[in-house]
Design a protein around this motif. Structure first.
Motif, PDB file in Angstrom:
ATOM      1  N   VAL A  35       0.835  -1.209   0.000  1.00  0.00           N
ATOM      2  CA  VAL A  35       0.000   0.000   0.000  1.00  0.00           C
ATOM      3  C   VAL A  35       0.866   1.255   0.000  1.00  0.00           C
ATOM      4  O   VAL A  35       0.604   2.214  -0.732  1.00  0.00           O
ATOM      5  CB  VAL A  35      -0.955  -0.018   1.216  1.00  0.00           C
ATOM      6  N   GLY A  36       1.922   1.263   0.823  1.00  0.00           N
ATOM      7  CA  GLY A  36       2.796   2.426   0.863  1.00  0.00           C
ATOM      8  C   GLY A  36       3.490   2.695  -0.449  1.00  0.00           C
ATOM      9  O   GLY A  36       3.515   3.837  -0.934  1.00  0.00           O
ATOM     10  N   LEU A  37       4.036   1.650  -1.060  1.00  0.00           N
ATOM     11  CA  LEU A  37       4.716   1.826  -2.338  1.00  0.00           C
ATOM     12  C   LEU A  37       3.720   2.183  -3.437  1.00  0.00           C
ATOM     13  O   LEU A  37       4.011   3.023  -4.298  1.00  0.00           O
ATOM     14  CB  LEU A  37       5.477   0.559  -2.705  1.00  0.00           C
ATOM     15  N   GLY A  38       2.538   1.561  -3.412  1.00  0.00           N
ATOM     16  CA  GLY A  38       1.531   1.883  -4.422  1.00  0.00           C
ATOM     17  C   GLY A  38       1.071   3.327  -4.347  1.00  0.00           C
ATOM     18  O   GLY A  38       0.893   3.992  -5.372  1.00  0.00           O
ATOM     19  N   ALA A  39       0.897   3.839  -3.120  1.00  0.00           N
ATOM     20  CA  ALA A  39       0.513   5.236  -2.956  1.00  0.00           C
ATOM     21  C   ALA A  39       1.612   6.164  -3.471  1.00  0.00           C
ATOM     22  O   ALA A  39       1.334   7.197  -4.101  1.00  0.00           O
ATOM     23  CB  ALA A  39       0.216   5.528  -1.488  1.00  0.00           C
ATOM     24  N   ALA A  40       2.870   5.798  -3.220  1.00  0.00           N
ATOM     25  CA  ALA A  40       3.985   6.604  -3.722  1.00  0.00           C
ATOM     26  C   ALA A  40       4.012   6.612  -5.248  1.00  0.00           C
ATOM     27  O   ALA A  40       4.260   7.660  -5.873  1.00  0.00           O
ATOM     28  CB  ALA A  40       5.302   6.069  -3.167  1.00  0.00           C
ATOM     29  N   VAL A  41       3.730   5.470  -5.874  1.00  0.00           N
ATOM     30  CA  VAL A  41       3.708   5.397  -7.338  1.00  0.00           C
ATOM     31  C   VAL A  41       2.571   6.244  -7.909  1.00  0.00           C
ATOM     32  O   VAL A  41       2.743   6.942  -8.923  1.00  0.00           O
ATOM     33  CB  VAL A  41       3.587   3.927  -7.793  1.00  0.00           C
ATOM     34  N   ILE A  42       1.400   6.212  -7.264  1.00  0.00           N
ATOM     35  CA  ILE A  42       0.283   7.054  -7.715  1.00  0.00           C
ATOM     36  C   ILE A  42       0.674   8.523  -7.670  1.00  0.00           C
ATOM     37  O   ILE A  42       0.444   9.282  -8.621  1.00  0.00           O
ATOM     38  CB  ILE A  42      -0.967   6.805  -6.851  1.00  0.00           C
ATOM     39  N   PHE A  43       1.299   8.937  -6.567  1.00  0.00           N
ATOM     40  CA  PHE A  43       1.693  10.341  -6.423  1.00  0.00           C
ATOM     41  C   PHE A  43       2.707  10.742  -7.495  1.00  0.00           C
ATOM     42  O   PHE A  43       2.571  11.786  -8.138  1.00  0.00           O
ATOM     43  CB  PHE A  43       2.276  10.571  -5.029  1.00  0.00           C
ATOM     44  N   VAL A  44       3.713   9.907  -7.697  1.00  0.00           N
ATOM     45  CA  VAL A  44       4.762  10.241  -8.662  1.00  0.00           C
ATOM     46  C   VAL A  44       4.199  10.298 -10.083  1.00  0.00           C
ATOM     47  O   VAL A  44       4.497  11.217 -10.852  1.00  0.00           O
ATOM     48  CB  VAL A  44       5.912   9.227  -8.560  1.00  0.00           C
ATOM     49  N   LEU A  45       3.363   9.318 -10.461  1.00  0.00           N
ATOM     50  CA  LEU A  45       2.771   9.339 -11.803  1.00  0.00           C
ATOM     51  C   LEU A  45       1.817  10.509 -11.981  1.00  0.00           C
ATOM     52  O   LEU A  45       1.775  11.127 -13.058  1.00  0.00           O
ATOM     53  CB  LEU A  45       2.032   8.021 -12.069  1.00  0.00           C
ATOM     54  N   ALA A  46       1.050  10.840 -10.947  1.00  0.00           N
ATOM     55  CA  ALA A  46       0.096  11.952 -11.044  1.00  0.00           C
ATOM     56  C   ALA A  46       0.805  13.286 -11.231  1.00  0.00           C
ATOM     57  O   ALA A  46       0.233  14.211 -11.826  1.00  0.00           O
ATOM     58  CB  ALA A  46      -0.788  12.002  -9.799  1.00  0.00           C
ATOM     59  N   ILE A  47       2.041  13.402 -10.748  1.00  0.00           N
ATOM     60  CA  ILE A  47       2.789  14.648 -10.880  1.00  0.00           C
ATOM     61  C   ILE A  47       3.650  14.662 -12.137  1.00  0.00           C
ATOM     62  O   ILE A  47       3.681  15.650 -12.888  1.00  0.00           O
ATOM     63  CB  ILE A  47       3.667  14.890  -9.636  1.00  0.00           C
ATOM     64  N   THR A  48       4.355  13.562 -12.388  1.00  0.00           N
ATOM     65  CA  THR A  48       5.338  13.564 -13.470  1.00  0.00           C
ATOM     66  C   THR A  48       4.715  13.510 -14.863  1.00  0.00           C
ATOM     67  O   THR A  48       5.251  14.124 -15.788  1.00  0.00           O
ATOM     68  CB  THR A  48       6.298  12.381 -13.305  1.00  0.00           C
ATOM     69  N   VAL A  49       3.610  12.797 -15.027  1.00  0.00           N
ATOM     70  CA  VAL A  49       3.011  12.703 -16.372  1.00  0.00           C
ATOM     71  C   VAL A  49       2.540  14.071 -16.873  1.00  0.00           C
ATOM     72  O   VAL A  49       2.885  14.466 -17.995  1.00  0.00           O
ATOM     73  CB  VAL A  49       1.874  11.659 -16.391  1.00  0.00           C
ATOM     74  N   PRO A  50       1.758  14.847 -16.094  1.00  0.00           N
ATOM     75  CA  PRO A  50       1.399  16.187 -16.598  1.00  0.00           C
ATOM     76  C   PRO A  50       2.589  17.126 -16.729  1.00  0.00           C
ATOM     77  O   PRO A  50       2.638  17.942 -17.663  1.00  0.00           O
ATOM     78  CB  PRO A  50       0.391  16.703 -15.564  1.00  0.00           C
ATOM     79  N   LEU A  51       3.572  17.040 -15.821  1.00  0.00           N
ATOM     80  CA  LEU A  51       4.764  17.879 -15.956  1.00  0.00           C
ATOM     81  C   LEU A  51       5.533  17.548 -17.235  1.00  0.00           C
ATOM     82  O   LEU A  51       5.967  18.447 -17.964  1.00  0.00           O
ATOM     83  CB  LEU A  51       5.676  17.699 -14.735  1.00  0.00           C
ATOM     84  N   ASN A  52       5.682  16.260 -17.513  1.00  0.00           N
ATOM     85  CA  ASN A  52       6.372  15.862 -18.738  1.00  0.00           C
ATOM     86  C   ASN A  52       5.545  16.191 -19.972  1.00  0.00           C
ATOM     87  O   ASN A  52       6.107  16.418 -21.050  1.00  0.00           O
ATOM     88  CB  ASN A  52       6.707  14.373 -18.694  1.00  0.00           C
ATOM     89  N   TRP A  53       4.220  16.226 -19.835  1.00  0.00           N
ATOM     90  CA  TRP A  53       3.382  16.664 -20.954  1.00  0.00           C
ATOM     91  C   TRP A  53       3.674  18.129 -21.294  1.00  0.00           C
ATOM     92  O   TRP A  53       3.800  18.490 -22.473  1.00  0.00           O
ATOM     93  CB  TRP A  53       1.904  16.501 -20.597  1.00  0.00           C
ATOM     94  N   VAL A  92      -5.241  12.821 -15.901  1.00  0.00           N
ATOM     95  CA  VAL A  92      -6.121  11.665 -15.689  1.00  0.00           C
ATOM     96  C   VAL A  92      -5.392  10.367 -16.030  1.00  0.00           C
ATOM     97  O   VAL A  92      -5.507   9.363 -15.306  1.00  0.00           O
ATOM     98  CB  VAL A  92      -7.401  11.815 -16.528  1.00  0.00           C
ATOM     99  N   TYR A  93      -4.629  10.385 -17.100  1.00  0.00           N
ATOM    100  CA  TYR A  93      -3.890   9.183 -17.495  1.00  0.00           C
ATOM    101  C   TYR A  93      -2.835   8.827 -16.452  1.00  0.00           C
ATOM    102  O   TYR A  93      -2.644   7.655 -16.122  1.00  0.00           O
ATOM    103  CB  TYR A  93      -3.227   9.399 -18.850  1.00  0.00           C
ATOM    104  N   GLY A  94      -2.141   9.833 -15.914  1.00  0.00           N
ATOM    105  CA  GLY A  94      -1.143   9.565 -14.886  1.00  0.00           C
ATOM    106  C   GLY A  94      -1.759   8.985 -13.624  1.00  0.00           C
ATOM    107  O   GLY A  94      -1.250   8.003 -13.061  1.00  0.00           O
ATOM    108  N   ILE A  95      -2.865   9.568 -13.180  1.00  0.00           N
ATOM    109  CA  ILE A  95      -3.531   9.064 -11.969  1.00  0.00           C
ATOM    110  C   ILE A  95      -4.079   7.663 -12.203  1.00  0.00           C
ATOM    111  O   ILE A  95      -3.930   6.763 -11.359  1.00  0.00           O
ATOM    112  CB  ILE A  95      -4.651  10.027 -11.540  1.00  0.00           C
ATOM    113  N   GLY A  96      -4.719   7.448 -13.347  1.00  0.00           N
ATOM    114  CA  GLY A  96      -5.272   6.120 -13.651  1.00  0.00           C
ATOM    115  C   GLY A  96      -4.194   5.057 -13.748  1.00  0.00           C
ATOM    116  O   GLY A  96      -4.367   3.936 -13.249  1.00  0.00           O
TER     117      GLY A  96
END
Length: 237
Positions: free
Chosen positions: A38-56, A147-151
């Motif tokens: 759960v801890g690692l999964g939450a960290a992955v959600i946070f990182v993807l939710a931030i990095t995907v739009p930033l990289n966009w 949305v894609y990063g969070i999903g």
């Protein structure tokens, strides 16, 4: 509707683990306990939710061919797409460092249980894959990229959470010695991937709209001469 469809597809159909098998190193190594997963999964959600739009944003306004036209006509022909990997990884590494600092500050026990795998999120292929898929699929807006990063993060979270729960249960099962450990884990992962593939038929949209039938209007002869020509044509046919 477009946002919901992309969100559900990124979780179930294009799942990072079950569809593309990205992030398998962390998926296999940190899925022995549910709390750690759960801890690692939450960290992955946070990182993807931030990095995907930033990289966009980086891709749209810096890296794509002609993306620098906002600086002026002299920069319209510049192509910095060869820097995509470097820029994406730099953004990911920055966010992972931020996550590591926050977890160490507020949850030392989780930080110790994750160990080396928390900083290794920076080189997790699932994190980089989210940004590269966003780029290759040409997601048009910042909102859809978010949305894609969070999903994608939620999909990875569900995968590692499910396998962690199953691995906790099979400790008390009579697994053949040759399959204990990674053997039975790979088998379960394959079965879960087959289950997630079943969502493909549910989220690919409805049937295509029926095509309109074209009707050809036949004009009636206006005078007797036209009627005779029409009758002669039918006789010849």
């Amino acid at each position: 509707m477009e946002y919901i469809e992309l969100f559900l597809k990124s979780i179930f159909i294009d799942n990072m683990v079950f569809a593309t098998f990205l992030g398998m190193c962390s998926y296999l190594a940190v899925s022995k306990k549910v709390t750690t997963a759960v801890g690692l999964g939450a960290a992955v959600i946070f990182v993807l939710a931030i990095t995907v739009p930033l990289n966009w944003l980086l891709d749209q306004y810096l890296l794509q061919p002609g993306a620098l036209k906002w600086l002026g006509a002299d920069y319209a022909d510049y192509d910095l797409s060869f820097l995509s990997f470097i820029m994406f990884i730099a953004t990911i590494a920055t966010m992972v460092q931020l996550v590591e600092i926050v977890v160490e500050k507020f949850s030392p026990s989780l930080y110790n249980s994750l160990g080396i795998f928390l900083p290794l999120i920076a080189v997790n292929c699932a994190i980089l894959g989210g940004s590269l898929f966003m780029q290759s699929r040409e997601i048009p807006t910042l909102g859809l990229a978010t949305v894609y990063g969070i999903g994608s993060g939620i999909g990875w979270f569900l995968a590692i959470l499910a396998i962690a729960a199953i691995r906790e249960k099979i400790r008390y099962s009579n697994v053949p010695p040759a399959l204990r450990g990674l053997g039975i884990t790979f088998i379960i992962t394959g079965l879960m991937a087959i289950g997630f593939m079943s969502f493909g038929g549910m989220l690919t949209g409805g049937d295509e709209a029926p095509k309109e039938e074209k009707t050809v209007k036949v004009e009636e002869p206006k005078n007797n001469t036209d009627k005779e020509l029409a009758n002669n044509t039918k006789v010849n046919e």
